[in-house]
Design an enzyme around this catalytic site. Structure first.
Site, PDB file in Angstrom:
ATOM      1  N   HIS A   8       1.672  -8.996   5.555  1.00 42.49           N
ATOM      2  CA  HIS A   8       1.377  -8.610   4.173  1.00 42.49           C
ATOM      3  C   HIS A   8      -0.114  -8.660   3.855  1.00 42.49           C
ATOM      4  O   HIS A   8      -0.513  -8.630   2.689  1.00 42.49           O
ATOM      5  CB  HIS A   8       2.139  -9.530   3.208  1.00 42.49           C
ATOM      6  CG  HIS A   8       2.487  -8.870   1.905  1.00 42.49           C
ATOM      7  ND1 HIS A   8       3.455  -7.902   1.795  1.00 42.49           N
ATOM      8  CD2 HIS A   8       1.985  -9.026   0.655  1.00 42.49           C
ATOM      9  CE1 HIS A   8       3.542  -7.505   0.537  1.00 42.49           C
ATOM     10  NE2 HIS A   8       2.652  -8.171  -0.175  1.00 42.49           N
ATOM     11  N   ASP A  17       4.533 -14.754  -5.918  1.00 38.28           N
ATOM     12  CA  ASP A  17       5.360 -13.795  -6.648  1.00 38.28           C
ATOM     13  C   ASP A  17       6.333 -13.081  -5.711  1.00 38.28           C
ATOM     14  O   ASP A  17       7.478 -12.816  -6.084  1.00 38.28           O
ATOM     15  CB  ASP A  17       4.479 -12.756  -7.343  1.00 38.28           C
ATOM     16  CG  ASP A  17       3.770 -13.324  -8.560  1.00 38.28           C
ATOM     17  OD1 ASP A  17       4.293 -14.270  -9.170  1.00 38.28           O
ATOM     18  OD2 ASP A  17       2.682 -12.828  -8.900  1.00 38.28           O
ATOM     19  N   GLU A  43       2.351 -16.206 -16.509  1.00 40.33           N
ATOM     20  CA  GLU A  43       1.560 -15.128 -15.926  1.00 40.33           C
ATOM     21  C   GLU A  43       1.229 -14.133 -17.028  1.00 40.33           C
ATOM     22  O   GLU A  43       1.568 -14.335 -18.201  1.00 40.33           O
ATOM     23  CB  GLU A  43       2.289 -14.441 -14.761  1.00 40.33           C
ATOM     24  CG  GLU A  43       2.289 -15.252 -13.484  1.00 40.33           C
ATOM     25  CD  GLU A  43       2.639 -14.435 -12.237  1.00 40.33           C
ATOM     26  OE1 GLU A  43       2.667 -13.186 -12.337  1.00 40.33           O
ATOM     27  OE2 GLU A  43       2.883 -15.042 -11.186  1.00 40.33           O
TER      28      GLU A  43
END
Length: 527
Positions: free
Chosen positions: A93, A156, A267
């Site tokens: 990622h 997340d 957030e």
């Protein structure tokens, strides 16, 4: 056993000679005894989520144990012939090829056995999980929830490996309360650049422990971690509130992180256009009646959204809906623009997966992701917002811009992670801003190579300007020069370099970061 080891070392020597040769004559898998080491046969090890850089390794190691990684690194660190580098790859990622190793060896950490062992603490004791470095956080969540437990701090997106996020920091909306994931680790097993397998903790080999956490893969490969657990709530009340004023938006965010006894997650994001409003609402299972006027291309109107969550343990004497009312009465959001929904704890934590599946369904997941993440001092966050708006086109921006506060005292400065310098004891808050842009090259009017390079140049301009003027620091950083890395670490550079010299003196590990060029052992040195 000794014969097998001698055979393996001989085979490794053949591999090293082949990798150092200008003629790459390995064309098919070779027998390396206990090591499952193969030449590159797929593009997986040469690509990542960013889809910006594609550096092909010469070989891929698929380890079955920490010993396999140790054997490889021990041989490389003792070889006077080798210039080979090694990168650990988790879920792939990364954005800028950080887990790639051009003409080197990529270690596929997902090949390690997915071992998870739980320890439930008694009264006054902590609970934890011993987890293989190649285990994904989603796998740990699924198994821990069966015991009514869960890690305290998350990212997340959960389809990332434990070792991968701990090598950076690991942040999400819980970070203000529990700190990043690297602040919630009790012990590590690490294979250093020398090939040594070391169990380390804050009280044993603490320098290695602190170096590896947030260390960008420069000092060792995390093969096992002991993760702190807490009681898992059954449900979560998830709230979103909209704003048309940036100062009120940030003031309310700072209010929320100041009441951690009531709030469990905070957030926020910038709403630039209809696309950003829609994409951010995919996972939020409530009807949102927010239809703002986004203005015109020459005179855009920008909006903001706070999201916070309150855990519901159900068996405890707490009325969660009352708690949300108490909190929301202190906020100054737009009139009638607060929405809440109750979801399971698992679905809340796994919310980004729904967005992923939606993007995959229309072919927009495996595209370029020229992301930029910055830690910004509180005093500079409004200026950063203005800098950002000067460098993007709100009407055509595709993606999401996250922005939310973190608390400095939840970060251990002994680790290798870099955050902005503090201006004093009252400077407790800083912000993370994530410019999570997508750039699809496929349509005729899609983002071409020139378009992608222009986006990268703009992000570089934002990062450089914010660093020089505001004292901001990149998170998941990418610096094209060593001078850039020196500036990034600032006064911490000397410690970072000393740790490299101690734990990976030949600079074998983490070549994709571009921090340290590979060093060759002097001829005549002991093998």
């Amino acid at each position: 056993m000794e014969v097998a080891m001698v055979s393996t070392r001989a085979s490794l020597l053949i591999l090293i000679l082949s990798l150092c040769s200008p003629y790459k004559f390995i064309q098919s898998p070779m027998d390396f005894g206990p090591l499952n080491l193969l030449p590159t046969t797929t593009t997986t090890a040469s690509s990542d989520f960013g889809r910006i850089l594609f550096h092909s390794p010469a070989a891929v190691l698929r380890p079955q144990s920490s010993g396999d990684i140790s054997m490889l690194l021990s041989f490389l660190s003792g070889s006077s012939l080798s210039k080979v580098t090694v990168a650990a790859r988790g879920a792939g990622h990364s954005i800028h090829g950080q887990a790639q190793a051009l003409d080197g060896i990529v270690v596929e950490m997902r090949s390690l056995p997915a071992e998870i062992e739980f320890h439930r603490g008694g009264e006054g004791q902590v609970s934890y999980a011993d987890v293989s470095g190649g285990v994904m956080w989603i796998e740990l969540l699924e198994q821990s929830l069966k015991l009514g437990l869960a890690p305290r701090s998350w990212t997340d997106y959960l389809y990332l490996t434990v070792g991968g996020t701990l090598s950076n920091a690991g942040i999400s909306g819980q970070t203000f309360k529990h700190g990043p994931q690297i602040s919630n680790v009790l012990q590590l097993e690490v294979v250093t650049g020398r090939g040594e397998i070391v169990k380390c903790s804050p009280s044993k080999d603490a320098d290695l422990f602190n170096a590896v956490l947030g260390g960008l893969g420069q000092f060792g490969i995390i093969t096992r971690a002991r993760i702190l657990l807490q009681e898992a709530p059954q449900k979560v009340t998830w709230v979103r509130a909209f704003y048309d004023d940036f100062s009120i938006f940030t003031r309310d965010q700072e209010l929320l992180v100041s009441i951690p006894d009531l709030v469990d997650y905070v957030e926020g994001f910038i709403v630039l256009n209809e696309q950003s409003l829609h994409s951010s609402s995919i996972a939020f299972p409530a009807s949102v009646d927010f239809n703002p006027d986004f203005g015109t291309k020459n005179s855009p109107k920008i909006y903001y959204c706070i999201e916070f969550a309150v855990h519901d343990y159900q068996h405890k004497n707490t009325n969660v809906h009352h708690v949300v009312e108490v909190i929301s009465r202190q906020m100054s959001h737009m009139v009638s623009q607060l929405y809440s929904v109750e979801v399971s704890y698992f679905d809340f934590l796994n919310r980004v997966r729904m967005e992923e599946m939606s993007l995959r369904s229309v072919g927009l997941w495996e595209v370029h992701h020229p992301w930029l993440n910055m830690f910004v001092p509180k005093a500079g966050v409004a200026d950063f917002r203005d800098l950002l708006m000067d460098n993007i086109s709100p009407d055509s921006f595709e993606g999401l811009i996250l922005i939310y506060p973190l608390l400095r005292d939840k970060w251990d400065t002994n680790t290798s992670v870099v955050i902005p310098d503090s201006s004093g004891p009252t400077d407790r808050v800083m912000y993370v801003v994530g410019i999570l842009r997508s750039a699809n090259p496929e349509p005729e009017d899609g983002c071409s190579h020139h378009c992608l390079q222009e986006l990268l140049r703009r992000h570089r301009r934002i990062a450089d300007t914010a660093g020089a003027r505001l004292g901001a620091k990149q998170y998941l950083g990418h610096h094209p020069t060593r001078a850039g890395w020196h500036q990034h670490f600032g006064r911490r550079w000397e410690r970072f370099a000393e740790r490299k010299a101690r734990f990976d003196p030949l600079r074998i590990l983490g070549p994709g970061q571009g921090i340290f060029p590979r060093t060759q052992l002097r001829m005549g040195a002991s093998m």
